[in-house]
Each structure stands twice: as structure tokens, then as C-alpha cells.
Motif scaffolding. Structure first.
Motif, PDB file in Angstrom:
ATOM      1  N   ASN A 114      -0.789   1.057  16.947  1.00 17.74           N
ATOM      2  CA  ASN A 114      -0.443  -0.016  15.679  1.00 17.74           C
ATOM      3  C   ASN A 114      -1.984   1.386  15.300  1.00 17.74           C
ATOM      4  O   ASN A 114      -1.739   0.909  13.553  1.00 17.74           O
ATOM      5  CB  ASN A 114      -1.154  -1.472  15.195  1.00 17.74           C
ATOM      6  N   ALA A 141       0.268  -2.671   6.531  1.00 14.55           N
ATOM      7  CA  ALA A 141      -1.129  -3.282   7.434  1.00 14.55           C
ATOM      8  C   ALA A 141      -0.972  -5.039   7.724  1.00 14.55           C
ATOM      9  O   ALA A 141       0.886  -4.845   7.556  1.00 14.55           O
ATOM     10  CB  ALA A 141      -2.126  -3.463   5.478  1.00 14.55           C
ATOM     11  N   SER A 142      -1.706  -5.752   7.319  1.00 10.89           N
ATOM     12  CA  SER A 142      -1.295  -6.509   7.722  1.00 10.89           C
ATOM     13  C   SER A 142      -2.118  -7.702   6.142  1.00 10.89           C
ATOM     14  O   SER A 142      -2.919  -7.348   5.980  1.00 10.89           O
ATOM     15  CB  SER A 142      -1.373  -7.256   8.720  1.00 10.89           C
ATOM     16  N   SER A 145      -5.898  -7.517   7.661  1.00 12.06           N
ATOM     17  CA  SER A 145      -6.321  -6.555   7.485  1.00 12.06           C
ATOM     18  C   SER A 145      -7.915  -7.587   6.955  1.00 12.06           C
ATOM     19  O   SER A 145      -8.790  -6.800   6.115  1.00 12.06           O
ATOM     20  CB  SER A 145      -5.832  -4.995   6.940  1.00 12.06           C
ATOM     21  N   LYS A 159      -5.022  -3.804  12.685  1.00 14.47           N
ATOM     22  CA  LYS A 159      -4.702  -3.966  11.060  1.00 14.47           C
ATOM     23  C   LYS A 159      -6.358  -4.064  10.583  1.00 14.47           C
ATOM     24  O   LYS A 159      -5.916  -3.269   9.051  1.00 14.47           O
ATOM     25  CB  LYS A 159      -3.970  -5.514  10.775  1.00 14.47           C
TER      26      LYS A 159
END
Ligand code: NAP
Length: 250
Positions: A114, A141-142, A145, A159
Motif C-alpha cells: 500500500n 487513499a481511504s 487517511s 493510508k
């Protein structure tokens, strides 16, 4: 719509066999782009849909747990299509375990795919884009993040790192006309969230917080991906665009 037209551009999309990567790659191909699908298993569904759109497709076999084949991936894209305009760092894995029991292997595997491979692939792609006068890097990302999450320490670290690296790369690469942005998907129905979807308590908790009142789908990312891959976003860099049905606004 010419601002969003990417006809004749070439994109590498990692992890494009399934889920969000498949949706993003199809969206880019719909907007006119040729696609290099990079992953550790062939991508027949993507290959078929890219061909049906009249675009070209190359599969490149790479295990992103290691960084050793990254230079060869960029070389293969340029050899096959003569250019590289867009990189989508989508491949990602998750390991779920209580923080007190979390293993070093689950830490290293997730950080390698990742974060470490994302950085070195971006570096290799940016070296190529710099030679050709510009390009676009889009990181996936997520929500993690921005938030801490539960039972996913290496994923949250990776992330959050992706968000930081997106800004660092944006700062350093702007002078080469390379824009670096990220898409932060909310809770999307893919393999990555299978365990959450199957857990009746967690899935109900998650749904209750999504203003759009549904989990996202790979198709929901197409618009953001095309925007960040196209001329429409030429003055947008270092941004993390949440595509989350309103999750972060809650
Ligand atoms: P997914 O269906 O599991 O997709 C992950 C992709 O990464 C797959 O194509 C997988 O290939 C590939 N991949 C995994 N390990 C790899 C490796 N070592 N080398 C090369 N490719 C590898 O899950 P997804 O939800 O679409 O995830 C895509 C991205 O979105 C990830 O970065 C994930 O963290 C992020 N994301 C997802 C959500 C969500 O709610 N689903 C939310 C926020 C962010 P194979 O299938 O062939 O193994």
C-alpha cells in the motif's frame, strides 16, 4: 466535454483485476485512454471491456509486495504504447486483527503493497513523465487517511502515509507539470470490505453513518478518476478527494 477527454493517453492502473481498480480503469478507457493493467493475476474482465471500447490493453504481471519489477512495468508501458501519461496507484490489501495481537508480517505485507510500492512506482512513473513534459498520478487513499479505524493498524498507517506522500509528491513534482492527487473512497462494496459487509453489527453501523444511505460501488469512482486524469484538473494538486456518499461530512 473536451476538458475531460483523455483520448490517446496511456494509464497504468495497479490492482485493476477487481473492485475499485477495475471500475477506475474502465472509467479511464471510457474517456478514451489506453490501459496497462498491473497486477498478480490476469484481468480478463477488464481486457474485454477495454477492447469493447476500442481502446488498447496490456497486462503486466507484477507482485507489488516487492519493488523489484517496478522499473520493468514503466518500461513495458512505454515500449508498448510509446508514452505514459497517468498512473493510478490502486492496488491495496488490508489485514484485520486486534492491535494487541497484530503481527509483524501483517504490518510489513500491508505497508509494502500500500505504501512502499506506491512510492517507488510513483517515482519510476514521474521520472518518465518528467521527460515527456507532464502527467497525472492518482493515489487511492481511504477514510483511514483521515480517521483511525479499528483493528487495521497497518492499513491506517499506510493510508495516512498515502495522504502525506500525495502532498509531498505534489509539492516536488508541480514544477514538472505532474499533478498528484488522491481519491479517498468511502465504504465500497468490494473484496476489501467483505468481512465488514458480512458482519451484521458493523455493516449496520456503517450504513447508518452514510448520508447517501448505500455502500459505494466501483462505478462511483469513475467521475473522480477521469477528472483527476484529465486537463480539467491541471490546477488541482495535492488534493485528497473523498468519494464517500457524505461519510466525512457526518
Ligand atoms: P480488491 O477488490 O481487493 O482490490 C485490490 C486489488 O489490488 C486487486 O486487484 C488485487 O489483485 C490487487 N493486489 C493486491 N495485492 C497485490 C499485490 N501484491 N500485487 C499486485 N496487486 C495486488 O479491493 P478494493 O476495495 O477494490 O481495493 C482497491 C483500493 O481501494 C485499495 O487500495 C483499497 O485499500 C482502497 N480502498 C477500498 C475501500 C473499500 O471500501 N473497498 C475504501 C477505501 C479504500 P488480485 O485481486 O488479483 O489479488
Amino acid at each position: 466535454m473536451s476538458l475531460f477527454d483523455i483520448t490517446g493517453k496511456v494509464a497504468i492502473v495497479t490492482g485493476a483485476r477487481t473492485g475499485l481498480g477495475l471500475g477506475i480503469a474502465e472509467g479511464l478507457a471510457e474517456a478514451g485512454c489506453d490501459i496497462v493493467g498491473a497486477g498478480h493475476a490476469r484481468m480478463p474482465e477488464l481486457e474485454r471491456s477495454v477492447a469493447a471500447l476500442g481502446r488498447r490493453f496490456l497486462y503486466f504481471d507484477i507482485d507489488l509486495t516487492s519493488q523489484k519489477d517496478i522499473p520493468a512495468l514503466v518500461e513495458a508501458a512505454v515500449k508498448e504504447f510509446g508514452r505514459l501519461d497517468i498512473l493510478v496507484n490502486n492496488a491495496g490489501i488490508i489485514r484485520r486483527e486486534d492491535m494487541l495481537k497484530f503481527s509483524e508480517k501483517d504490518w510489513d505485507d500491508v505497508i509494502n503493497v500500500n505504501l512502499k510500492s506506491l512510492f517507488f512506482l510513483s517515482q519510476a512513473a514521474a521520472r518518465e513523465m518528467e521527460k515527456r513534459g507532464g502527467g497525472k498520478i492518482i493515489n487511492v487513499a481511504s477514510m483511514l487517511s483521515f480517521q483511525g479505524g479499528i483493528r487495521v493498524p497497518s492499513y491506517t498507517a499506510s493510508k495516512s502515509g498515502v495522504a502525506g506522500l500525495t502532498k509531498l509528491m505534489a509539492n516536488e513534482l508541480a514544477k514538472f507539470n505532474i499533478q498528484v492527487n488522491a481519491i479517498a473512497p468511502g465504504y465500497m462494496a468490494t473484496n476489501n470490505t467483505e468481512a465488514l459487509q458480512k458482519d451484521p453489527v458493523r455493516s449496520a453501523e456503517i450504513l447508518a453513518r452514510i448520508p447517501a444511505n448505500r455502500w459505494g460501488t466501483p462505478d462511483d469512482l469513475k467521475g473522480a478518476a477521469v477528472f483527476l486524469a484529465s486537463r480539467a484538473s491541471d490546477y488541482v494538486t495535492g488534493h485528497i478527494l473523498a468519494v464517500d456518499g457524505g461519510w466525512l461530512a457526518r
